[in-house]
Design a protein around this motif. Structure first.
Motif, PDB file in Angstrom:
ATOM      1  N   UNK A 175      -4.926   3.788  20.559  1.00  0.00           N
ATOM      2  CA  UNK A 175      -3.679   3.401  19.308  1.00  0.00           C
ATOM      3  C   UNK A 175      -4.250   2.537  17.845  1.00  0.00           C
ATOM      4  N   UNK A 176      -4.542   2.652  16.859  1.00  0.00           N
ATOM      5  CA  UNK A 176      -5.027   1.867  15.673  1.00  0.00           C
ATOM      6  C   UNK A 176      -4.324   0.228  15.800  1.00  0.00           C
ATOM      7  N   UNK A 177      -3.775   0.054  16.608  1.00  0.00           N
ATOM      8  CA  UNK A 177      -3.519  -1.596  17.672  1.00  0.00           C
ATOM      9  C   UNK A 177      -4.200  -1.803  17.989  1.00  0.00           C
ATOM     10  N   UNK A 178      -4.250  -0.635  19.017  1.00  0.00           N
ATOM     11  CA  UNK A 178      -5.240  -1.398  20.697  1.00  0.00           C
ATOM     12  C   UNK A 178      -6.925  -1.666  19.900  1.00  0.00           C
ATOM     13  N   UNK A 179      -7.137  -0.347  19.082  1.00  0.00           N
ATOM     14  CA  UNK A 179      -8.436   0.126  18.446  1.00  0.00           C
ATOM     15  C   UNK A 179      -8.914  -2.063  18.190  1.00  0.00           C
ATOM     16  N   UNK A 180      -7.703  -2.274  17.508  1.00  0.00           N
ATOM     17  CA  UNK A 180      -8.027  -3.619  17.017  1.00  0.00           C
ATOM     18  C   UNK A 180      -7.985  -4.604  17.184  1.00  0.00           C
ATOM     19  N   UNK A 181      -7.049  -4.905  18.406  1.00  0.00           N
ATOM     20  CA  UNK A 181      -6.943  -5.736  19.320  1.00  0.00           C
ATOM     21  C   UNK A 181      -8.697  -5.689  20.315  1.00  0.00           C
ATOM     22  N   UNK A 182      -9.267  -4.781  20.179  1.00  0.00           N
ATOM     23  CA  UNK A 182     -10.808  -4.730  20.595  1.00  0.00           C
ATOM     24  C   UNK A 182     -11.375  -5.541  20.285  1.00  0.00           C
ATOM     25  N   UNK A 183     -11.971  -5.278  18.586  1.00  0.00           N
ATOM     26  CA  UNK A 183     -12.703  -5.784  17.739  1.00  0.00           C
ATOM     27  C   UNK A 183     -12.556  -7.814  17.861  1.00  0.00           C
ATOM     28  N   UNK A 184     -10.857  -7.627  17.388  1.00  0.00           N
ATOM     29  CA  UNK A 184     -10.424  -9.572  17.532  1.00  0.00           C
ATOM     30  C   UNK A 184     -10.995  -9.321  18.828  1.00  0.00           C
ATOM     31  N   UNK A 185     -11.216  -9.277  19.818  1.00  0.00           N
ATOM     32  CA  UNK A 185     -11.301  -9.957  20.851  1.00  0.00           C
ATOM     33  C   UNK A 185     -13.141 -10.648  21.274  1.00  0.00           C
ATOM     34  N   UNK A 186     -14.207  -9.552  19.923  1.00  0.00           N
ATOM     35  CA  UNK A 186     -15.191 -10.320  20.318  1.00  0.00           C
ATOM     36  C   UNK A 186     -16.067 -10.436  18.685  1.00  0.00           C
ATOM     37  N   UNK A 187     -14.899 -10.616  17.754  1.00  0.00           N
ATOM     38  CA  UNK A 187     -15.294 -10.390  16.357  1.00  0.00           C
ATOM     39  C   UNK A 187     -15.807 -11.729  16.021  1.00  0.00           C
ATOM     40  N   UNK A 188     -16.272 -12.684  16.114  1.00  0.00           N
ATOM     41  CA  UNK A 188     -16.601 -14.286  16.595  1.00  0.00           C
ATOM     42  C   UNK A 188     -16.618 -14.530  14.854  1.00  0.00           C
ATOM     43  N   UNK A 189     -17.352 -13.747  13.763  1.00  0.00           N
ATOM     44  CA  UNK A 189     -16.886 -14.448  12.444  1.00  0.00           C
ATOM     45  C   UNK A 189     -15.725 -14.177  11.994  1.00  0.00           C
ATOM     46  N   UNK A 190     -14.831 -13.565  12.329  1.00  0.00           N
ATOM     47  CA  UNK A 190     -13.416 -13.219  12.264  1.00  0.00           C
ATOM     48  C   UNK A 190     -13.566 -12.244  10.822  1.00  0.00           C
ATOM     49  N   UNK A 191     -14.847 -11.230  10.805  1.00  0.00           N
ATOM     50  CA  UNK A 191     -14.985 -10.538   9.302  1.00  0.00           C
ATOM     51  C   UNK A 191     -14.767  -9.274   9.659  1.00  0.00           C
ATOM     52  N   UNK A 192     -13.786  -8.270  10.908  1.00  0.00           N
ATOM     53  CA  UNK A 192     -12.794  -7.702  10.745  1.00  0.00           C
ATOM     54  C   UNK A 192     -13.070  -6.395  11.732  1.00  0.00           C
ATOM     55  N   UNK A 193     -15.308  -6.618  11.745  1.00  0.00           N
ATOM     56  CA  UNK A 193     -15.737  -5.183  11.843  1.00  0.00           C
ATOM     57  C   UNK A 193     -17.040  -6.217  12.783  1.00  0.00           C
ATOM     58  N   UNK A 194     -17.564  -4.958  13.409  1.00  0.00           N
ATOM     59  CA  UNK A 194     -18.638  -5.875  14.638  1.00  0.00           C
ATOM     60  C   UNK A 194     -19.966  -5.235  14.287  1.00  0.00           C
ATOM     61  N   UNK A 195     -20.423  -5.995  14.513  1.00  0.00           N
ATOM     62  CA  UNK A 195     -22.066  -6.505  14.395  1.00  0.00           C
ATOM     63  C   UNK A 195     -23.171  -6.145  15.495  1.00  0.00           C
TER      64      UNK A 195
END
Length: 599
Positions: A121-141
């Motif tokens: 789900x979209x919420x599950x994918x967002x949780x995956x990103x939030x767990x490691x998104x250190x600068x909190x910009x909503x995306x992954x480098x």
């Protein structure tokens, strides 16, 4: 590689490697003695071991004649196929970074997870990103992406190791006490295996374009369906679980021609592992046939989740006697259990029999039921005795009445039953049910019309043969919930609540092929040993007419009138186009489908 040789090498790095393989295996299977019986399971267990096999790699180990792989063969594969490397991570990152800006956005990751690999789900994918998104910009480098994958891999290893240790500790205790207890099924447990399951979803990103995706245009089975059918892998300590049972039936409604069936509510007061099976029942009044009418089960949430989904799981494995079973873990709450059949063998009769059996006979000046009618009534009683206790309760009699007359049994009617029929502990006996029909015969003055209405509503034809219905029995076992409540909730159109969950199951577990000539039209094919289903998903804003020519399929029965049909698919919708089952399970079968858009 022999089991002995792998165990001898359990020292140093080799020992750690072996334990990691064993832990990965036991996170999916109950024992290292269990065998991998499908390429899909091989992908899953390799992912648990940190491998992400491409189609080419899988073809090396799962050939066309492969039926199963042992644990030792799995260990050997892990030796040859190395775990994920930094180069693999970079390739995966570039594939997901669709616009090439050096970042993976929520939309890019969500698109991958909803079109390839395991669905999230979209919420599950967002949780995956939030767990490691250190600068909190909503995306992954790239660094955050690598951290997500590697941390998930380590989490998966830890969870797998805990599962293994728990199972081995329990086995040691069993050996010491010499009891017959066995380990609790863990592979489907949402509590203990939640991390491992999420890990599998994340790791599948590494090779989403390389995973095997055979086209539904020519989908072959592994061989004869009967060859792959075996005893279901039920829990070994099943006798200690709480058991509930109920019979039911599929009916072809004589007016609408829709498939109706008993549907059930399962109420759990505690979190528990469950084992649920469904199997057709053979009765004396059924048409003679060596072929089993396929039955299955879907387990649904009582209420949709945040993404609007109700599907939890469904039966996929069957034994040679026609029994399907499914194991899973459920939280305390209410669930809907809905039986399913492809209707490839259960169809409306093409014509009525040329002769009509006699239901009544005149004897000593009054009408009574004939011997042939009596036998059918005894079968009807047995099938209406849903809990199989030998008597028919008011609730069971009520479901029988709803089906045969569309009316519930009122208090006045039940009082008559109590006064005039033979009862046992307040329930109608078989003799009492026959008494009821004898009274109706006596009051009929030889008119059989009402009796034929009853019989036809139960799928029984003029020769007293049940050819438009299929009875079944469902058994529900719960490990940790001693007061589970399992009962009939309705007799309704099978597809009324199954349309969306069935489409979802095929789109999640099946294989996708884009339809040529239309960008947003996708055909999904799910194929097990005994069933194939094609779903068409139209994500465009235009309706489309799609012709599916499956006449090149071999040894197949289908639910449709023919193997060459044209379907209308509305915009932003899915349809179930075809179900297939093997006509003869002893022979190889395959589904071959050619699609074309109709202008």
């Amino acid at each position: 590689m022999s089991r002995r040789s792998s165990r001898v090498s359990m020292t140093g790095d080799n020992g750690e490697f072996y334990l990691e393989c064993k832990a990965a295996y036991l996170s999916i299977y109950e024992s290292v003695k269990d065998e991998i019986d499908s390429v899909e399971d091989l992908v899953q267990v390799l992912q648990q071991a940190g491998r992400n096999p491409s189609k080419k790699v899988l073809a090396k180990y799962w050939k066309s004649d492969t039926e199963h792989l042992t644990f030792d063969e799995f260990v050997d594969i892990c030796k040859k196929e190395k775990a994920t490397t930094a180069d693999d991570l970079m390739k995966a990152f570039r594939k997901i970074d669709i616009n090439g800006d050096g970042y993976i956005s929520l939309e890019e990751l969500y698109k991958i997870m909803t079109t390839k690999g395991e669905k999230m789900s979209r919420s599950d994918v967002k949780k995956m990103i939030d767990e490691v998104d250190e600068n909190k910009d909503g995306r992954l480098d790239y660094g955050e992406f690598c951290k997500m994958i590697m941390e998930t891999t380590e989490e998966c290893k830890k969870v797998s190791r805990k599962i293994m240790e728990k199972k081995e500790l329990k086995r040691r205790k069993e050996d010491q006490t010499k009891t017959s207890y066995s380990e609790r099924p863990m592979s489907a447990s949402s509590r203990s295996n939640k991390g491992a399951s999420l890990a599998g979803s994340r790791k599948s990103l590494l090779s989403v374009d390389d995973l095997p995706k055979p086209s539904p245009r020519n989908k072959k089975s592994k061989g004869p369906a009967a060859a792959s059918l075996a005893k279901l892998s039920e829990p070994k300590n099943l006798k200690e679980w709480t058991h509930a049972t109920s019979k039911g039936m599929f009916y072809i409604d004589e007016e609408t021609e829709k498939l109706l069936c008993h549907q059930y509510n399962l109420k759990l007061t505690e979190d528990t592992s469950v084992w649920i099976t469904i199997q057709p029942i053979k009765t004396r009044c059924q048409a003679d046939s060596d072929q089993v009418i396929d039955t299955g089960l879907f387990i649904l949430r009582d209420k949709p989740d945040e993404d609007g989904n109700v599907l939890i799981t469904f039966t996929r494995h069957r034994d040679a006697k026609g029994k399907y079973g499914v194991k899973c873990s459920l939280d305390a709450g209410n669930y809907r259990i809905i039986p399913f059949t492809t209707a490839s063998r259960l169809k409306k009769r093409e014509s009525d029999p040329s002769s009509t059996a006699k239901l009544l006979q005149l004897k000593d000046g009054k009408y009574t039921i004939t011997k042939a009618f009596r036998k059918v009534l005894e079968d009807i009683f047995d099938l209406s005795d849903l809990d199989g206790n030998g008597t028919m309760s008011r609730e069971e009699f009520n479901w029988y009445n709803i089906r045969t007359s569309d009316e519930e049994v009122g208090d006045d009617e039940w009082e008559v039953v109590e006064e005039r029929l033979e009862l046992e502990d307040g329930e109608i006996t078989k003799n009492g049910f026959l008494q009821l029909n004898e009274m109706e015969a006596e009051d009929s003055n030889g008119d059989e019309d009402d009796m034929w209405v009853t019989l036809e509503s139960l799928g029984i034809n003029k020769e007293l043969v049940m050819d438009e219905a299929c009875p079944f029995v469902i058994d529900v076992y719960t490990e940790d919930c001693d007061d589970a409540e399992f009962k009939v909730d309705a007799i309704e159109d099978m597809m009324d609540k199954l349309q969306r969950p069935l489409c979802q199951s095929v789109m999640e577990k099946g294989e996708a092929t884009k339809v040529k000539g239309m960008k947003d039209l996708t055909m999904y094919t799910y194929m097990s040993d005994t069933r194939a289903t094609i779903v068409v998903d139209n994500k465009s804003y235009s309706s489309v007419r799609l012709n599916l020519d499956c006449s090149g399929s071999r040894n197949c029965l289908t639910n449709q009138p023919s193997l060459d049909e044209t379907f209308s698919v509305k915009s932003q919708s899915q349809i179930i186009a075809y179900h297939f089952t093997p006509k003869n399970e002893d022979d190889e079968w395959n589904v071959k489908c050619e699609e074309s858009i109709q202008k």
